[in-house]
Design a protein around this motif. Sequence first.
Motif, short mmCIF file in Angstrom:
data_model
loop_
_atom_site.label_atom_id
_atom_site.label_comp_id
_atom_site.label_asym_id
_atom_site.label_seq_id
_atom_site.Cartn_x
_atom_site.Cartn_y
_atom_site.Cartn_z
N ASN A 53 0.70 -1.25 -0.12
CA ASN A 53 -0.07 0.01 0.06
C ASN A 53 0.81 1.29 0.07
O ASN A 53 0.54 2.23 -0.72
N ILE A 54 2.11 1.29 0.79
CA ILE A 54 2.73 2.58 0.67
C ILE A 54 3.54 2.69 -0.44
O ILE A 54 3.57 3.87 -0.78
N ALA A 55 3.91 1.50 -1.23
CA ALA A 55 4.51 1.66 -2.52
C ALA A 55 3.61 2.31 -3.66
O ALA A 55 3.95 3.03 -4.72
N LYS A 56 2.21 2.44 -3.40
CA LYS A 56 1.16 3.27 -4.20
C LYS A 56 1.50 4.65 -4.07
O LYS A 56 0.85 5.33 -4.85
N ILE A 57 1.96 5.12 -3.09
CA ILE A 57 1.91 6.61 -2.83
C ILE A 57 2.65 7.29 -4.16
O ILE A 57 3.97 6.76 -4.18
N PRO A 58 2.27 8.24 -4.66
CA PRO A 58 3.00 9.01 -5.68
C PRO A 58 4.19 9.77 -5.15
O PRO A 58 4.06 10.72 -4.29
N VAL A 59 5.31 9.38 -5.69
CA VAL A 59 6.52 10.11 -5.27
C VAL A 59 7.43 10.54 -6.39
O VAL A 59 7.35 9.67 -7.41
N SER A 60 7.89 11.59 -6.80
CA SER A 60 8.41 12.11 -7.77
C SER A 60 9.77 11.46 -8.22
O SER A 60 10.16 11.13 -9.26
N PRO A 62 12.14 8.38 -8.73
CA PRO A 62 12.03 7.10 -9.28
C PRO A 62 12.87 5.98 -8.45
O PRO A 62 12.31 5.00 -8.41
N LEU A 63 13.69 6.54 -7.58
CA LEU A 63 14.36 5.55 -6.78
C LEU A 63 13.16 4.92 -5.56
O LEU A 63 13.61 3.94 -5.30
N PHE A 64 12.39 5.83 -5.31
CA PHE A 64 11.45 5.37 -4.42
C PHE A 64 10.68 3.95 -4.90
O PHE A 64 10.64 3.11 -4.07
N SER A 65 9.97 4.26 -6.03
CA SER A 65 9.30 3.06 -6.58
C SER A 65 10.27 1.85 -6.94
O SER A 65 9.92 0.73 -6.58
N SER A 66 11.51 2.08 -7.31
CA SER A 66 12.29 0.97 -7.47
C SER A 66 12.82 0.09 -6.25
O SER A 66 12.88 -1.07 -6.05
N SER A 67 13.12 1.15 -5.06
CA SER A 67 13.26 0.58 -3.91
C SER A 67 12.26 -0.16 -3.31
O SER A 67 12.19 -1.17 -2.78
N MET A 68 10.95 0.32 -3.37
CA MET A 68 9.54 -0.33 -2.91
C MET A 68 9.59 -1.57 -3.60
O MET A 68 8.76 -2.71 -3.26
N LEU A 69 9.64 -1.64 -5.07
CA LEU A 69 9.63 -2.77 -5.65
C LEU A 69 10.72 -3.90 -4.87
O LEU A 69 10.11 -5.10 -4.86
N PHE A 70 11.74 -3.74 -4.67
CA PHE A 70 12.82 -4.60 -4.15
C PHE A 70 12.21 -4.93 -2.63
O PHE A 70 12.14 -6.20 -2.32
N GLU A 123 10.04 13.96 0.37
CA GLU A 123 8.99 14.58 -0.70
C GLU A 123 7.97 15.19 -0.09
O GLU A 123 7.33 16.21 -0.27
N LYS A 124 7.53 14.51 1.43
CA LYS A 124 6.26 14.90 2.03
C LYS A 124 6.61 15.93 3.05
O LYS A 124 5.68 16.40 3.97
N GLU A 125 8.03 16.38 3.25
CA GLU A 125 8.19 17.48 4.14
C GLU A 125 8.05 16.92 5.58
O GLU A 125 7.57 17.73 6.57
N LEU A 126 8.46 15.77 5.85
CA LEU A 126 8.37 15.19 7.36
C LEU A 126 9.95 15.27 7.81
O LEU A 126 10.74 14.50 7.69
N THR A 127 10.12 16.32 8.34
CA THR A 127 11.47 16.68 8.89
C THR A 127 12.00 15.70 9.58
O THR A 127 13.27 15.00 9.71
N GLU A 128 11.39 15.41 10.71
CA GLU A 128 11.91 14.43 11.85
C GLU A 128 12.18 13.20 11.35
O GLU A 128 13.03 12.29 11.57
#
Length: 222
Positions: A53-60, A62-70, A123-128
């Motif tokens: 489900n987290i892998a479906k989050i749109p992130v600009s 591309p390393l996010f999608s490839s990382s989540m695929l792994f 991407e989502k500005e979650l600093t902590e």
Amino acid sequence: MEKTPRNLNLIFWGIILAVVDIDFYAVNNQIGMQIDFLPDIVGAIMICVGVFNIAKIPVSNPLFSSSMLFVKIATLLFILLSVDDFFIYIDSSFTYYTRQFFSIIIDFSMVVFCVAMIILSKEKELTESFKNWKIARNLFLFVYVLPYLLITIFSTLHIFYIHQLGSFSFSVVLPNSEAYAISPVIVVFMLLIFLLSPIIYGLSCLYSMQGEIEIQQIKKSN
């Protein structure tokens, strides 16, 4: 991002179910079945659902999608290993090395998941969360992955070259030749804390990220 806290919560409790074991064994002639009263398979499925489900989050990035695929592939392998854990049998060389290979992938996926969370947090500005996941990545890398790879390489070399190398040992002489003894209980406790530190910190990252996202959502709704 609305359902992200729920999915992080799934992963959080899934990891706890997978880590905590209360087992019952039924074995006859080295063949039998293992019953876990906190079954790893349930935890593995919870982790898998949360990760997918987290892998479906749109992130600009591309390393996010490839990382989540792994990571998704690793969670599926974890489910297979959890099913295999129900059964007790004599390992063949093939099954042993297959499990070892799967375990390496699963261990490395923890680092990759941290990388994905770093990208998501930025991407989502979650600093902590961005800071926390960087620390978690380093903990998993230096406590689990690198030592495991070094031990695996050393064991393989030892198996193939044991006749050439022979056996060896070493000793450390402390200043003034004084003998220092540490209680085995203390050693085991310290080692346990060291080995559990990445998981404990990773769980805290999941929990704090849930809270940070929820606060962010409340601020946006206001």
